[in-house]
Motif scaffolding. Structure first.
Motif, PDB file in Angstrom:
ATOM      1  N   ILE A 136       0.856  -1.199   0.000  1.00 15.39           N
ATOM      2  CA  ILE A 136       0.000   0.000   0.000  1.00 15.39           C
ATOM      3  C   ILE A 136       0.882   1.236   0.000  1.00 15.39           C
ATOM      4  N   ALA A 137       0.696   2.104  -0.970  1.00 17.52           N
ATOM      5  CA  ALA A 137       1.405   3.388  -1.015  1.00 17.52           C
ATOM      6  C   ALA A 137       0.433   4.502  -0.644  1.00 17.52           C
ATOM      7  N   ILE A 138       0.894   5.407   0.208  1.00 14.42           N
ATOM      8  CA  ILE A 138       0.065   6.524   0.667  1.00 14.42           C
ATOM      9  C   ILE A 138       0.797   7.823   0.364  1.00 14.42           C
ATOM     10  N   VAL A 139       0.167   8.686  -0.432  1.00 16.26           N
ATOM     11  CA  VAL A 139       0.732   9.989  -0.787  1.00 16.26           C
ATOM     12  C   VAL A 139       0.009  11.059   0.016  1.00 16.26           C
ATOM     13  N   GLY A 140       0.759  11.886   0.732  1.00 18.39           N
ATOM     14  CA  GLY A 140       0.161  12.974   1.495  1.00 18.39           C
ATOM     15  C   GLY A 140       0.360  14.307   0.790  1.00 18.39           C
ATOM     16  N   MET A 141      -0.625  15.193   0.896  1.00 15.24           N
ATOM     17  CA  MET A 141      -0.486  16.559   0.378  1.00 15.24           C
ATOM     18  C   MET A 141      -1.237  17.541   1.276  1.00 15.24           C
ATOM     19  N   THR A 142      -0.830  18.796   1.182  1.00 14.34           N
ATOM     20  CA  THR A 142      -1.356  19.876   2.025  1.00 14.34           C
ATOM     21  C   THR A 142      -1.951  20.961   1.149  1.00 14.34           C
ATOM     22  N   THR A 143      -3.094  21.516   1.581  1.00 18.78           N
ATOM     23  CA  THR A 143      -3.671  22.607   0.800  1.00 18.78           C
ATOM     24  C   THR A 143      -2.632  23.696   0.548  1.00 18.78           C
ATOM     25  N   PRO A 144      -2.421  24.093  -0.702  1.00 17.90           N
ATOM     26  CA  PRO A 144      -1.413  25.124  -0.985  1.00 17.90           C
ATOM     27  C   PRO A 144      -1.920  26.540  -0.728  1.00 17.90           C
ATOM     28  N   GLY A 145      -3.127  26.665  -0.190  1.00 18.41           N
ATOM     29  CA  GLY A 145      -3.660  27.994   0.126  1.00 18.41           C
ATOM     30  C   GLY A 145      -2.952  28.662   1.286  1.00 18.41           C
ATOM     31  N   ILE A 146      -2.030  27.955   1.922  1.00 18.93           N
ATOM     32  CA  ILE A 146      -1.327  28.484   3.099  1.00 18.93           C
ATOM     33  C   ILE A 146      -0.681  29.831   2.814  1.00 18.93           C
ATOM     34  N   TYR A 147      -0.092  29.978   1.635  1.00 13.17           N
ATOM     35  CA  TYR A 147       0.592  31.233   1.326  1.00 13.17           C
ATOM     36  C   TYR A 147      -0.364  32.421   1.328  1.00 13.17           C
ATOM     37  N   LYS A 148      -1.662  32.157   1.183  1.00 11.92           N
ATOM     38  CA  LYS A 148      -2.656  33.239   1.201  1.00 11.92           C
ATOM     39  C   LYS A 148      -3.073  33.620   2.615  1.00 11.92           C
ATOM     40  N   TRP A 149      -2.887  32.711   3.563  1.00  8.66           N
ATOM     41  CA  TRP A 149      -3.468  32.903   4.899  1.00  8.66           C
ATOM     42  C   TRP A 149      -2.454  33.185   6.000  1.00  8.66           C
ATOM     43  N   LEU A 150      -1.274  32.615   5.871  1.00  7.75           N
ATOM     44  CA  LEU A 150      -0.335  32.635   7.000  1.00  7.75           C
ATOM     45  C   LEU A 150       0.882  33.502   6.700  1.00  7.75           C
ATOM     46  N   PRO A 151       1.377  34.222   7.695  1.00  4.14           N
ATOM     47  CA  PRO A 151       2.598  35.004   7.498  1.00  4.14           C
ATOM     48  C   PRO A 151       3.778  34.098   7.185  1.00  4.14           C
ATOM     49  N   LYS A 152       4.656  34.574   6.350  1.00  4.71           N
ATOM     50  CA  LYS A 152       5.744  33.730   5.857  1.00  4.71           C
ATOM     51  C   LYS A 152       6.663  33.250   6.976  1.00  4.71           C
ATOM     52  N   LYS A 153       6.731  33.999   8.067  1.00  2.82           N
ATOM     53  CA  LYS A 153       7.621  33.575   9.158  1.00  2.82           C
ATOM     54  C   LYS A 153       7.229  32.203   9.703  1.00  2.82           C
ATOM     55  N   LEU A 154       5.949  31.816   9.505  1.00  2.84           N
ATOM     56  CA  LEU A 154       5.492  30.512   9.983  1.00  2.84           C
ATOM     57  C   LEU A 154       5.924  29.383   9.052  1.00  2.84           C
ATOM     58  N   TRP A 155       6.228  29.728   7.796  1.00  4.27           N
ATOM     59  CA  TRP A 155       6.656  28.703   6.833  1.00  4.27           C
ATOM     60  C   TRP A 155       7.908  29.149   6.069  1.00  4.27           C
ATOM     61  N   GLU A 156       8.758  29.868   6.771  1.00  8.75           N
ATOM     62  CA  GLU A 156      10.008  30.351   6.178  1.00  8.75           C
ATOM     63  C   GLU A 156      10.804  29.187   5.596  1.00  8.75           C
ATOM     64  N   GLY A 157      11.285  29.386   4.362  1.00 10.26           N
ATOM     65  CA  GLY A 157      12.096  28.359   3.713  1.00 10.26           C
ATOM     66  C   GLY A 157      11.315  27.264   3.030  1.00 10.26           C
ATOM     67  N   MET A 158       9.986  27.424   2.948  1.00 10.79           N
ATOM     68  CA  MET A 158       9.136  26.395   2.357  1.00 10.79           C
ATOM     69  C   MET A 158       8.303  26.981   1.217  1.00 10.79           C
ATOM     70  N   GLU A 159       7.859  26.117   0.326  1.00 12.19           N
ATOM     71  CA  GLU A 159       6.906  26.464  -0.719  1.00 12.19           C
ATOM     72  C   GLU A 159       5.822  25.396  -0.748  1.00 12.19           C
ATOM     73  N   PHE A 160       4.632  25.806  -1.210  1.00  9.77           N
ATOM     74  CA  PHE A 160       3.510  24.875  -1.306  1.00  9.77           C
ATOM     75  C   PHE A 160       3.103  24.776  -2.774  1.00  9.77           C
ATOM     76  N   LYS A 161       3.409  23.650  -3.382  1.00 11.54           N
ATOM     77  CA  LYS A 161       3.231  23.459  -4.813  1.00 11.54           C
ATOM     78  C   LYS A 161       1.799  23.057  -5.158  1.00 11.54           C
ATOM     79  N   ASP A 162       1.469  23.207  -6.433  1.00 13.28           N
ATOM     80  CA  ASP A 162       0.161  22.803  -6.944  1.00 13.28           C
ATOM     81  C   ASP A 162      -0.046  21.306  -6.720  1.00 13.28           C
TER      82      ASP A 162
END
Length: 588
Positions: free
Chosen positions: A170-196
């Motif tokens: 069984i393979a499980i792929v996880g993903m996160t809503t990329p809307g984070i860049y619209k809602w959260l200040p960058k200091k909370l996700w510094e050094g990260m990107e959220f791809k399509d």
């Protein structure tokens, strides 16, 4: 040519092993996958915010999953779909106050023996120090294939995991809503990107199918069902809720588990290869336990699959007393913390009035924000449909009822004209255009015949999420609901009666969700790009909004919350009748 048998032996062994492993694949297997999503700190059978017992929590999950594993642990998987690090005072306490040991959330999820989880946007909102610590404390993989390092493009979290049950891979792929860049200040996700999500899934599914060749492929996506939400559509890059789009457009998934939108959903779609993909969303706050039964029947080298889903109401499941006893010391520690007294209210403060118009509740938030920042104007909203602070002693617990999440506080630059445009957008979301005093004040969802829609709890549904309503303090203005959207707001002066100038730049206090584009007020209402939003930030306050609310009460000690009367809805009689009518639809 003479062949060396001993050199060929390892290769022969590998070929024989592969052949045997293929032949040893079971002919028929039944597996059960359980899942939770958006737990938001519902660890205990007690709502620490409301100071009362709760009907469902992870204590119910513990009871059910222990019973399932007792029957056959080799046939069971338990997955979570993110947003477990925020929502209850328990989260806050072990994220920011008592950080010396293993985070309580990690302890609980390890106790329950989750097999994998995805990363949610509210997990990221906890900040680097929290989630970078928790990922090391979890005894299972925390997945997000589309969260990558800005410097290298490599995954920040593990992108996928492979598990085995009864000979099935069984393979499980996880993903996160990329809307984070619209809602959260960058200091909370510094050094990260959220791809399509679609592009990410295309890459990883191809890689997994080539390198892993799983018998079952599961998508564990912290993203919702409605890809048209908040003005987006199927072609919007980095769509906030792309879960269904991935299932339809990326061939290979057998099962997709959704979350983020706090909705229950059971459905099927057909992918572009003509294969059926089963979709389940188990809602939020430990309301349901998702149950997915998978029957695999071997057809040559492949498996035919029969997948059925069920949502188990956890309020109908007994609580695990052993689990509750095990974590009782941690619960009591948090309960003592949030019971701490910070001041006194001379009047009861209810959030209900703020859903309809001016209220002492929203003005209390405005007053705290203006005091903390020294800004000229404040934007705020009601964050709970039924928020209530009773007359008398105010505790830290009450602040969690006001503000569930750790929203930051910004000071941003707006021109007077932009303040007006912001409010026009906000009231376009909130108010109906009334043609008589018999019309609805608020905008409700309607069907094709114009009839109001009810949800599965029998409640009428607002056209816009109430937390995207917004109002202002620091200026005097009126909202005319007889006029069309975009032409309702008239600003008369500053609150102290001094001149309000459309061409002047004002300092505005605003929470981080809104200041990063949440709700569309800045992007759609003002047409600001993300770069423009960042350029308009004058200052990011060091603490969250809840902290400044507590500081405001501690400073005042005794408060008699009153409406500032900075704004009003006109015609007054139409507002009164519309409010009375819609209040009954929402609350009675």
């Amino acid at each position: 040519m003479k062949l060396n048998f001993w050199k060929l032996l390892p290769g022969l062994i590998l070929l024989v092993s592969l052949a045997l492993s293929c032949d040893s694949k079971p002919e028929k297997v039944a597996l059960t996958i359980y899942c939770t999503s958006d737990v938001h700190g519902t660890i205990f059978d007690y709502d620490l915010k409301r100071n009362r017992e709760s009907r469902s929590s992870l204590a119910n999950v513990s009871y059910y999953i222990k019973a399932a594993r007792a029957k056959d642990s080799t046939a069971v998987l338990l997955l979570d779909n993110g947003d477990f690090l925020q929502g209850q005072p328990t989260n806050y306490y072990y994220n920011f106050v008592d950080t010396s040991g293993i985070n309580l959330t990690a302890q609980v999820m390890n106790y329950l023996k989750y097999d994998a989880a995805s990363v949610g946007n509210h997990d990221i909102e906890a900040g680097h120090p929290v989630y970078d610590k928790v990922v090391k404390e979890l005894n299972f993989p925390w997945l997000s294939a589309n969260t990558v390092r800005e410097s290298t493009g490599e995954p920040y979290f593990k992108p996928y995991t492979v598990l085995y049950r009864k000979g099935i891979k069984i393979a499980i792929v996880g993903m996160t809503t990329p809307g984070i860049y619209k809602w959260l200040p960058k200091k909370l996700w510094e050094g990260m990107e959220f791809k399509d999500m679609i592009e990410t899934a295309q890459y990883w599914v191809s890689k997994i199918q080539k390198e892993e060749q799983p018998d079952l492929l599961i998508g564990l996506f912290h993203a919702g069902f409605d890809y048209n939400y908040a003005g987006e559509n199927a072609h919007t890059p980095r769509n906030e809720n792309a879960g269904v789009l991935v299932a339809q457009q990326v061939e290979g998934f057998d099962l997709v588990i959704l979350g983020h939108d706090h909705q229950e959903k059971q459905m099927e779609v057909i992918d572009k290869g003509g294969h059926k993909v089963v979709i389940l969303d188990p809602k939020s706050h430990s309301t349901y336990l998702g149950k997915i039964e998978v029957e695999l029947s071997r057809k040559g080298k492949q498996y035919a699959k029969k997948i059925t889903t069920e949502l188990i109401p956890l309020a109908e499941v007994p609580k695990d007393s052993t689990y509750l006893a095990y974590f009782a010391p941690e619960r009591n520690k948090v309960k003592n913390y949030i019971g701490g007294e910070i001041g006194e209210f001379r009047e009861t403060l209810s959030g209900r009035d703020g859903i309809f118009g001016p209220s002492a509740f929203t003005d209390f938030i405005h007053n705290a924000q203006l005091t903390a920042t020294g800004a000229d104007v404040s934007f705020s909203t009601v964050l709970q449909m039924d928020a209530l602070i009773e007359k008398g002693t105010v505790t830290i617990r009450d602040m969690f009822n006001l503000y569930s999440y750790e929203n930051g506080l910004y000071i941003m630059a707006f021109t007077g004209k932009e303040i007006g445009q912001y409010l026009e957008y906000a009231y376009g979301l909130q108010y109906n255009t009334m043609t008589s005093d018999r019309d609805h004040l608020l905008r409700f969802k309607t069907d094709s015949a114009g009839k109001l829609i009810k949800n599965n709890r029998g409640k009428y549904v607002l056209a816009t999420d109430f937390f995207n309503y917004s109002c202002a303090a620091g200026i005097k203005y009126t909202v005319d609901v007889t006029k069309p959207k975009g032409k309702r707001v008239e600003i008369h002066s500053m609150s102290d009666g001094s001149l309000f100038d459309e061409n002047r730049t004002y300092q505005v206090a605003i929470n981080s969700y809104r200041g990063n584009g949440g709700g569309g007020h800045l992007s759609m209402g003002l047409g600001w790009s993300k770069a423009e939003m960042e350029a308009r930030v004058i200052k990011i306050m060091p603490k969250d909004v809840r902290y400044y609310l507590m500081e405001y009460i501690l400073e005042k000690k005794v408060l008699n919350p009153q409406c500032r009367n900075d704004w009003k809805v006109i015609p007054a009689q139409w507002f009164k009748k519309g409010k009375e009518r819609d209040y009954q639809l929402i609350y009675e």
